[in-house]
Design a protein around this motif. Sequence first.
Motif, PDB file in Angstrom:
ATOM      1  N   CYS A 149     -77.896  72.169  -6.497  1.00  0.00           N
ATOM      2  CA  CYS A 149     -77.475  73.346  -7.249  1.00  0.00           C
ATOM      3  C   CYS A 149     -77.161  72.905  -8.680  1.00  0.00           C
ATOM      4  O   CYS A 149     -76.611  71.826  -8.900  1.00  0.00           O
ATOM      5  CB  CYS A 149     -76.228  73.954  -6.610  1.00  0.00           C
ATOM      6  SG  CYS A 149     -75.559  75.333  -7.557  1.00  0.00           S
ATOM      7  N   TRP A 173     -74.972  73.905 -10.566  1.00  0.00           N
ATOM      8  CA  TRP A 173     -73.538  73.874 -10.846  1.00  0.00           C
ATOM      9  C   TRP A 173     -72.862  72.718 -10.111  1.00  0.00           C
ATOM     10  O   TRP A 173     -71.656  72.516 -10.245  1.00  0.00           O
ATOM     11  CB  TRP A 173     -72.875  75.195 -10.426  1.00  0.00           C
ATOM     12  CG  TRP A 173     -73.628  76.397 -10.912  1.00  0.00           C
ATOM     13  CD1 TRP A 173     -74.477  77.178 -10.188  1.00  0.00           C
ATOM     14  CD2 TRP A 173     -73.623  76.934 -12.241  1.00  0.00           C
ATOM     15  NE1 TRP A 173     -75.005  78.160 -10.977  1.00  0.00           N
ATOM     16  CE2 TRP A 173     -74.494  78.048 -12.237  1.00  0.00           C
ATOM     17  CE3 TRP A 173     -72.978  76.592 -13.431  1.00  0.00           C
ATOM     18  CZ2 TRP A 173     -74.730  78.806 -13.374  1.00  0.00           C
ATOM     19  CZ3 TRP A 173     -73.218  77.358 -14.549  1.00  0.00           C
ATOM     20  CH2 TRP A 173     -74.083  78.453 -14.514  1.00  0.00           C
ATOM     21  N   TYR A 174     -73.634  72.015  -9.308  1.00  0.00           N
ATOM     22  CA  TYR A 174     -73.080  70.955  -8.453  1.00  0.00           C
ATOM     23  C   TYR A 174     -73.625  69.576  -8.833  1.00  0.00           C
ATOM     24  O   TYR A 174     -72.865  68.607  -8.930  1.00  0.00           O
ATOM     25  CB  TYR A 174     -73.414  71.298  -6.994  1.00  0.00           C
ATOM     26  CG  TYR A 174     -73.233  70.195  -5.987  1.00  0.00           C
ATOM     27  CD1 TYR A 174     -71.961  69.844  -5.521  1.00  0.00           C
ATOM     28  CD2 TYR A 174     -74.335  69.510  -5.464  1.00  0.00           C
ATOM     29  CE1 TYR A 174     -71.805  68.840  -4.573  1.00  0.00           C
ATOM     30  CE2 TYR A 174     -74.188  68.502  -4.519  1.00  0.00           C
ATOM     31  CZ  TYR A 174     -72.921  68.176  -4.078  1.00  0.00           C
ATOM     32  OH  TYR A 174     -72.765  67.182  -3.154  1.00  0.00           O
ATOM     33  N   CYS A 200     -66.524  73.862  -7.511  1.00  0.00           N
ATOM     34  CA  CYS A 200     -67.089  74.971  -6.721  1.00  0.00           C
ATOM     35  C   CYS A 200     -66.918  74.664  -5.238  1.00  0.00           C
ATOM     36  O   CYS A 200     -66.502  73.580  -4.864  1.00  0.00           O
ATOM     37  CB  CYS A 200     -68.557  75.203  -7.076  1.00  0.00           C
ATOM     38  SG  CYS A 200     -69.667  74.007  -6.328  1.00  0.00           S
ATOM     39  N   LEU A 201     -67.276  75.649  -4.411  1.00  0.00           N
ATOM     40  CA  LEU A 201     -67.060  75.533  -2.957  1.00  0.00           C
ATOM     41  C   LEU A 201     -67.626  74.251  -2.341  1.00  0.00           C
ATOM     42  O   LEU A 201     -67.039  73.700  -1.417  1.00  0.00           O
ATOM     43  CB  LEU A 201     -67.779  76.694  -2.243  1.00  0.00           C
ATOM     44  CG  LEU A 201     -67.164  78.095  -2.294  1.00  0.00           C
ATOM     45  CD1 LEU A 201     -68.151  79.094  -1.726  1.00  0.00           C
ATOM     46  CD2 LEU A 201     -65.857  78.116  -1.509  1.00  0.00           C
ATOM     47  N   LYS A 202     -68.755  73.787  -2.850  1.00  0.00           N
ATOM     48  CA  LYS A 202     -69.405  72.626  -2.205  1.00  0.00           C
ATOM     49  C   LYS A 202     -68.604  71.344  -2.392  1.00  0.00           C
ATOM     50  O   LYS A 202     -68.659  70.453  -1.564  1.00  0.00           O
ATOM     51  CB  LYS A 202     -70.842  72.465  -2.742  1.00  0.00           C
ATOM     52  CG  LYS A 202     -71.676  71.392  -2.039  1.00  0.00           C
ATOM     53  CD  LYS A 202     -73.161  71.645  -2.207  1.00  0.00           C
ATOM     54  CE  LYS A 202     -74.035  70.424  -1.978  1.00  0.00           C
ATOM     55  NZ  LYS A 202     -74.229  70.074  -0.571  1.00  0.00           N
ATOM     56  N   VAL A 209     -64.648  78.513  -5.580  1.00  0.00           N
ATOM     57  CA  VAL A 209     -65.526  79.630  -5.961  1.00  0.00           C
ATOM     58  C   VAL A 209     -66.983  79.174  -5.978  1.00  0.00           C
ATOM     59  O   VAL A 209     -67.271  77.981  -6.003  1.00  0.00           O
ATOM     60  CB  VAL A 209     -65.185  80.193  -7.373  1.00  0.00           C
ATOM     61  CG1 VAL A 209     -63.810  80.830  -7.394  1.00  0.00           C
ATOM     62  CG2 VAL A 209     -65.312  79.098  -8.423  1.00  0.00           C
ATOM     63  N   CYS A 210     -67.879  80.169  -5.952  1.00  0.00           N
ATOM     64  CA  CYS A 210     -69.312  79.883  -6.115  1.00  0.00           C
ATOM     65  C   CYS A 210     -69.737  80.480  -7.450  1.00  0.00           C
ATOM     66  O   CYS A 210     -69.391  81.619  -7.755  1.00  0.00           O
ATOM     67  CB  CYS A 210     -70.106  80.506  -4.966  1.00  0.00           C
ATOM     68  SG  CYS A 210     -71.890  80.312  -5.199  1.00  0.00           S
ATOM     69  N   HIS A 211     -70.461  79.708  -8.237  1.00  0.00           N
ATOM     70  CA  HIS A 211     -70.899  80.191  -9.550  1.00  0.00           C
ATOM     71  C   HIS A 211     -72.257  80.883  -9.485  1.00  0.00           C
ATOM     72  O   HIS A 211     -72.732  81.408 -10.482  1.00  0.00           O
ATOM     73  CB  HIS A 211     -70.964  79.024 -10.545  1.00  0.00           C
ATOM     74  CG  HIS A 211     -69.679  78.265 -10.634  1.00  0.00           C
ATOM     75  ND1 HIS A 211     -68.532  78.811 -11.166  1.00  0.00           N
ATOM     76  CD2 HIS A 211     -69.337  77.023 -10.194  1.00  0.00           C
ATOM     77  CE1 HIS A 211     -67.554  77.918 -11.080  1.00  0.00           C
ATOM     78  NE2 HIS A 211     -68.014  76.836 -10.497  1.00  0.00           N
ATOM     79  N   VAL A 212     -72.883  80.850  -8.314  1.00  0.00           N
ATOM     80  CA  VAL A 212     -74.193  81.510  -8.174  1.00  0.00           C
ATOM     81  C   VAL A 212     -73.995  82.935  -7.691  1.00  0.00           C
ATOM     82  O   VAL A 212     -74.534  83.880  -8.253  1.00  0.00           O
ATOM     83  CB  VAL A 212     -75.097  80.733  -7.182  1.00  0.00           C
ATOM     84  CG1 VAL A 212     -76.418  81.467  -6.968  1.00  0.00           C
ATOM     85  CG2 VAL A 212     -75.358  79.326  -7.699  1.00  0.00           C
ATOM     86  N   CYS A 219     -71.700  78.616   0.371  1.00  0.00           N
ATOM     87  CA  CYS A 219     -72.524  77.886  -0.604  1.00  0.00           C
ATOM     88  C   CYS A 219     -74.009  78.167  -0.347  1.00  0.00           C
ATOM     89  O   CYS A 219     -74.477  78.114   0.788  1.00  0.00           O
ATOM     90  CB  CYS A 219     -72.230  76.393  -0.458  1.00  0.00           C
ATOM     91  SG  CYS A 219     -73.353  75.348  -1.405  1.00  0.00           S
ATOM     92  N   VAL A 220     -74.734  78.466  -1.417  1.00  0.00           N
ATOM     93  CA  VAL A 220     -76.171  78.746  -1.287  1.00  0.00           C
ATOM     94  C   VAL A 220     -77.011  77.708  -2.055  1.00  0.00           C
ATOM     95  O   VAL A 220     -78.106  78.017  -2.518  1.00  0.00           O
ATOM     96  CB  VAL A 220     -76.520  80.179  -1.756  1.00  0.00           C
ATOM     97  CG1 VAL A 220     -75.958  81.219  -0.811  1.00  0.00           C
ATOM     98  CG2 VAL A 220     -76.017  80.427  -3.191  1.00  0.00           C
ATOM     99  N   ALA A 221     -76.470  76.487  -2.159  1.00  0.00           N
ATOM    100  CA  ALA A 221     -77.253  75.414  -2.790  1.00  0.00           C
ATOM    101  C   ALA A 221     -78.580  75.269  -2.036  1.00  0.00           C
ATOM    102  O   ALA A 221     -78.643  75.492  -0.828  1.00  0.00           O
ATOM    103  CB  ALA A 221     -76.471  74.101  -2.747  1.00  0.00           C
TER     104      ALA A 221
HETATM  105  S1  SF4 Z   1     -74.252  77.529  -4.544  1.00  0.00           S
HETATM  106 FE1  SF4 Z   1     -72.190  77.954  -5.296  1.00  0.00          FE
HETATM  107  S2  SF4 Z   1     -70.826  76.746  -3.977  1.00  0.00           S
HETATM  108 FE2  SF4 Z   1     -72.900  75.984  -3.676  1.00  0.00          FE
HETATM  109  S3  SF4 Z   1     -73.093  74.251  -5.064  1.00  0.00           S
HETATM  110 FE3  SF4 Z   1     -73.834  76.056  -6.169  1.00  0.00          FE
HETATM  111  S4  SF4 Z   1     -72.062  76.880  -7.262  1.00  0.00           S
HETATM  112 FE4  SF4 Z   1     -71.324  75.448  -5.723  1.00  0.00          FE
END
Ligand code: SF4
Length: 340
Positions: free
Chosen positions: A124, A126-127, A140-142, A147-150, A157-159
């Motif tokens: 992801c 953001w990860y 983020c959640l992972k 929180v999830c930024h997506v 998590c939707v990575a």
């Molecule tokens: S999908 Fe959301 S929770 Fe998962 S790694 Fe990306 S930002 Fe983080």
Amino acid sequence: MLRLPKFRLEEPTDVAGAVALMSEHGEDAMIVAGGTDLYPNMKHGLFEPKVVVSLGRIAEMRGIEALADGGLRIGATTTLAEMAQSALVQERAPALAQAASLVAGPQLRTMGTAGGNVMLDTRCQWYNQTHFWRKSLGYCLKKDGTVCHVVAGGRKCVAAASNDTAPTLMTLNASATFANDEGSRDVKIDEMWKADGIWNKEPGRGEILTSLHIPAQSKGHRGAYGKLRDRGSIDYPLFGCAVRLDLDSEGVVEDADVVCVALVARPLRIKKVAETLRGKKVGTESFAEAAKEAADLADTQAKPMDNIPGESLYRRQMVPVYVRRTLQAAAEGKGPVHHV
Ligand code: SF4
Ligand SMILES: Cc1cc2nc3c(=O)[nH]c(=O)nc-3n(C[C@H](O)[C@H](O)[C@H](O)COP(=O)(O)OP(=O)(O)OC[C@H]3O[C@@H](n4cnc5c(N)ncnc54)[C@H](O)[C@@H]3O)c2cc1C
């Protein structure tokens, strides 16, 4: 410069030794094969194992074996370069050889392994960043955050699963053998994924993938892999699709499968592809029409999100293009489909 944190490296010489070490150290331990994913992730502070168990010295986990029934056994530490260049894999599982040939760049394919690719962590934008970057954003959640930024307000998590070989293995009905402290077990690659970007696999974190088994394919087997990426080398998929066609002796489609990756946490099978293509003869207008219909199915079912780099609208527009081109390539016994 990003530095690796301190850890102890263990180098067992057999699977039993690796299993014993993973069992002894539990959550403090992680497995490393080629290290092309794990070590960058450790440098980013995403994983902090105290003990790293290397599979590099385990001879029994390496190599490609032709099975008498027409199938293949691929040891988990066989490199991507070996898979891509193997005449056996090219002949018996062309989509897999093509996918392996498009992973990252030559240096990474020389180190990166078949097992490491299947077990790749989800990705992801953001990860997969430095600790400083993630901290500035509030994590983020992972990892470390809430929180999830997506997905705004998302609790899951939707990575994205971003491993190029995974969808090809699914189209090939492959299975994986895992070793753990209770012995060993076989898991169908089709059934090993969960819709959870934090850990998207059914096998637990400590289990060791020892080999892949690809059953004999049909006489008229055709396969191809298509990969959308920013550059002609190095890049993870912005979208990937694996295709399998089973043709009869006249070149008429008996069965078909399309599985896509770099979308959500698990590779995604496109539904109703077989129904659309069955009965169409490759090289004819009706096949070309059916391939377009199958691409439209992918367009409806695959919805790229802003989880990985690459504008999601652009990626979405390229989904049907890549599915149609990859179906055509498989029909013609060609591939892979990518731009350079
Ligand atoms: S999908 Fe959301 S929770 Fe998962 S790694 Fe990306 S930002 Fe983080
Ligand atoms: C710049 C760059 C570009 C990349 N591009 C791509 C790309 O285009 N496509 C792609 O698919 N990948 C890409 N990768 C990721 C990586 O190179 C490959 O996925 C490679 O196949 C990983 O294999 P490895 O042996 O190096 O895995 P490792 O880094 O050793 O391990 C990866 C993960 O799998 C686990 N693991 C490894 N082997 C096993 C095993 N046998 N049993 C259980 N767990 C195991 C590890 O604990 C770790 O979590 C890229 C990496 C980089 C740095």
